[in-house]
Scaffold this motif. Structure first.
Motif, mmCIF file in Angstrom:
data_model
loop_
_atom_site.group_PDB
_atom_site.id
_atom_site.type_symbol
_atom_site.label_atom_id
_atom_site.label_comp_id
_atom_site.label_asym_id
_atom_site.label_seq_id
_atom_site.Cartn_x
_atom_site.Cartn_y
_atom_site.Cartn_z
ATOM 1 N N VAL A 272 24.051 -17.782 6.853
ATOM 2 C CA VAL A 272 23.573 -16.398 6.980
ATOM 3 C C VAL A 272 23.747 -15.643 5.663
ATOM 4 O O VAL A 272 24.761 -15.776 4.968
ATOM 5 C CB VAL A 272 24.351 -15.665 8.098
ATOM 6 N N LEU A 273 22.764 -14.783 5.357
ATOM 7 C CA LEU A 273 22.837 -13.849 4.239
ATOM 8 C C LEU A 273 22.694 -12.432 4.781
ATOM 9 O O LEU A 273 21.779 -12.133 5.535
ATOM 10 C CB LEU A 273 21.719 -14.113 3.223
ATOM 11 N N LEU A 274 23.623 -11.568 4.393
ATOM 12 C CA LEU A 274 23.506 -10.133 4.658
ATOM 13 C C LEU A 274 23.421 -9.441 3.308
ATOM 14 O O LEU A 274 24.342 -9.530 2.495
ATOM 15 C CB LEU A 274 24.716 -9.620 5.445
ATOM 16 N N THR A 275 22.303 -8.779 3.049
ATOM 17 C CA THR A 275 22.089 -8.197 1.738
ATOM 18 C C THR A 275 21.551 -6.774 1.833
ATOM 19 O O THR A 275 21.089 -6.327 2.892
ATOM 20 C CB THR A 275 21.118 -9.070 0.907
ATOM 21 N N CYS A 276 21.621 -6.061 0.719
ATOM 22 C CA CYS A 276 21.117 -4.689 0.614
ATOM 23 C C CYS A 276 20.926 -4.398 -0.864
ATOM 24 O O CYS A 276 21.322 -5.196 -1.729
ATOM 25 C CB CYS A 276 22.093 -3.693 1.242
ATOM 26 N N ASP A 294 29.908 -19.845 6.122
ATOM 27 C CA ASP A 294 28.462 -19.798 6.349
ATOM 28 C C ASP A 294 27.883 -18.387 6.233
ATOM 29 O O ASP A 294 26.751 -18.154 6.658
ATOM 30 C CB ASP A 294 28.135 -20.372 7.734
ATOM 31 N N LEU A 295 28.660 -17.453 5.686
ATOM 32 C CA LEU A 295 28.185 -16.070 5.576
ATOM 33 C C LEU A 295 28.362 -15.579 4.141
ATOM 34 O O LEU A 295 29.468 -15.602 3.594
ATOM 35 C CB LEU A 295 28.952 -15.158 6.536
ATOM 36 N N ILE A 296 27.255 -15.157 3.532
ATOM 37 C CA ILE A 296 27.287 -14.531 2.205
ATOM 38 C C ILE A 296 26.860 -13.077 2.362
ATOM 39 O O ILE A 296 25.818 -12.782 2.946
ATOM 40 C CB ILE A 296 26.350 -15.260 1.221
ATOM 41 N N ILE A 297 27.692 -12.189 1.833
ATOM 42 C CA ILE A 297 27.370 -10.758 1.809
ATOM 43 C C ILE A 297 27.359 -10.333 0.348
ATOM 44 O O ILE A 297 28.359 -10.468 -0.357
ATOM 45 C CB ILE A 297 28.409 -9.932 2.595
#
Length: 551
Positions: A272-276, A294-297
């Motif tokens: 998962v990617l959480l971006t802004c 498994d999570l990149i912010i």
């Protein structure tokens, strides 16, 4: 003071009906009647109680004087009242009641101890410095007994200390006699002139307990968390849809929902990617989220470096194509799910590059969370194709009073419904050309009276912080208003643009005279600023706003 003050102003009925207090009631009435006829500037405290500790290791001591009297010239007098028929035999004082029962008493030792302990208490409170404890006047009153003619007191006491039943008719003379015995013609004490007011401060100052706004904000935060959590049911309803565009106004919980959905997907085994767009918002999201393999912010501009783990400078115009090339060469680094927060910050041309992060087929989960306020961007928000729309219509972050001002700047697709508590009224202040002083006073009040911590407060400006006249503004106790607060001592200064997507308990919006001339741009910035606080909003020089029909 030019008048006498009695504390209490009237004795309660239950005291007057208490037989054990009968002698004290008689003295109170006699003092009140005669002092008001013949004297001024006296303060009379009935049943003065206190507690003190001789040192840190000792147990607390409590004390009570039947009366405590003060006059700027006559001094401080500690009085003890003993009713009944008084006797002294074999070195012991007795009070004989109406039924002939003798009760051992020690009024002289008692009043001496009270005077000493009371002086100690005053010293601890730093109200009576440079005083001699032994020189506090002591006065004994026997309202039911007359002293024998030519009475010879024990050698360690003096007749001038005592007023008996015969002296009750002229009790003021007895008071002045006791004062003159201890102090002479005048009480030469450093605090003499302030003595009456000091007694009133210590024994009659009203105390009103309040709920500091910081405590109320803590309670509100729990309610906001519950409300925001309830919003997740909306996301759960479309869990089977791979492409969802979640729209909502500021305060609808979009950022919280994006982070929670990202964590949930990572826990289910998705990469998962959480971006802004905002680096500050990305940093905040990282701090709020436990690390997961498994999570990149991260911010969109930092994504390529994060994937490559090698610092590299890329021209802004070429950044998107560089992403496409990199994912094409490293298909194993493509994401199963991409979630974008503050999607309105992305231009139409950038979505192609964002979607490439799902791999060549673009078949993964794709969520875009965005603010549908039509006035929010300088460009019209264009979303990727084939997105299932989802609307969040509840404001679950701010109080209703803040929402009322914020919503005046909102031009979204759906009306926003405030769900939070009522909250304190929005504060509108005028700096009078002394902005720094105004900000200092506001922050000092928020820290001292409302019990906030510096980290709970942010000062927002419409200009870059390096251009703000509030940059590095000095506060009390060595604190500052600055862009990079030291630990939790300083108050954050941020530009409105840079604080987009973030929130704080208290937001102070200042330098409104430096807002853009364009009403549309002004409205955009003010919508962002007004939607940042959870519990309290302070607008400085708000009359300078130029937003048409807003506010």
């Amino acid at each position: 003071m030019k008048q006498n003050r009695f504390v209490p102003a009237e004795l309660p009925l239950h005291v007057r009906q208490d037989r054990t207090r009968r002698a004290e009631v008689a003295v109170y009435d006699a003092l009140k009647e005669q002092l008001n006829l013949h004297q001024r500037d006296w303060v009379v405290i009935w049943s003065a109680r206190w507690m003190s500790k001789p040192d840190a290791r000792s147990a607390p001591r409590t004390g009570e004087a039947d009366f405590l009297l003060a006059h700027p010239k006559r001094g401080l007098i500690v009085a003890e009242v003993k009713g009944g028929r008084i006797e002294h035999r074999s070195g012991q004082w007795y009070s004989v009641d109406g039924e002939g029962q003798s009760h051992a008493i020690d009024p002289f030792v008692q009043v001496e101890r009270n005077a000493y302990e009371l002086a100690r208490k005053f010293d601890q409170l730093r109200r009576w410095t440079s005083s001699s404890r032994e020189k506090y006047a002591r006065w004994i009153i026997f309202p039911d007994s007359a002293m024998p003619i030519n009475c010879l007191f024990p050698t360690d006491y003096a007749n001038e200390m005592v007023t008996d039943a015969l002296g009750m008719a002229t009790i003021v003379e007895g008071l002045l006699s006791a004062s003159a015995f201890w102090y002479g013609d005048s009480w030469m004490h450093p605090a003499a002139l302030k003595a009456p007011s000091l007694l009133l401060e210590l024994f009659d100052e009203p105390i009103q307990f309040t709920m500091p706004l910081a405590v109320k904000a803590g309670h509100d935060a729990q309610e906001f968390e519950r409300l925001t959590d309830s919003q997740f049911r909306v996301i759960s309803a479309v869990a089977g849809c791979p492409r969802v565009a979640v729209a909502g106004g500021a305060g609808s919980g979009k950022t919280w929902l994006a982070r929670k959905r990202a964590v949930q997907l990572a826990a289910e085994g998705f990469r998962v990617l959480l971006t802004c767009k905002s680096n500050r918002l990305a940093s905040f999201l990282q701090q709020q989220t436990a690390q997961h393999d498994d999570l990149i912010i991260c911010a969109y501009s930092e994504l390529l470096q994060r994937l490559q783990e090698v610092p590299q400078t890329v021209e802004k115009e070429a950044y998107g194509w560089k992403l496409v090339d990199f994912i094409g060469e490293h298909a194993d680094l493509a994401f199963d799910a991409v979630l974008v927060d503050e999607g309105q910050d992305f231009s139409e041309s950038e979505w192609e590059f964002v979607e490439c992060l799902l791999g060549p087929e673009k078949q993964g989960i794709f969520y875009v969370f965005y603010d549908d306020n039509q006035q929010l961007n300088q460009h019209e928000t264009k979303l990727p194709a084939a997105m299932v729309p989802l609307y969040l219509e509840d404001n679950v972050r701010t109080t209703r009073t803040i929402h009322q001002d914020m919503i005046s700047m909102y031009r979204g697709l759906k009306p926003q419904r405030p769900q939070g508590p009522l909250g304190r009224s929005v504060e509108r202040l005028k700096s009078g050309g002394k902005l720094g002083t105004c900000i200092r006073q506001v922050i000092a009040r928020l820290l001292k009276n409302d019990r906030f911590e510096p980290k709970d407060i942010v000062v927002l400006t419409p200009v870059d912080t390096n251009l703000s006249q509030l940059a590095n503004l000095s506060l009390a106790d060595g604190r500052m208003v600055c862009e990079r607060p030291r630990s939790e001592r300083d108050v954050l200064l941020a530009s409105i643009n840079d604080f987009k997507g973030l929130e704080n308990a208290v937001v102070i919006v200042a330098e409104l005279d430096r807002l853009p001339e364009s009403p549309e741009e002004c409205r955009r910035l003010m919508y962002t600023a007004l939607s940042r606080p959870r519990s309290h909003l302070v607008l400085v020089d708000f009359e300078l706003l130029n937003v048409g029909d807003g506010l």
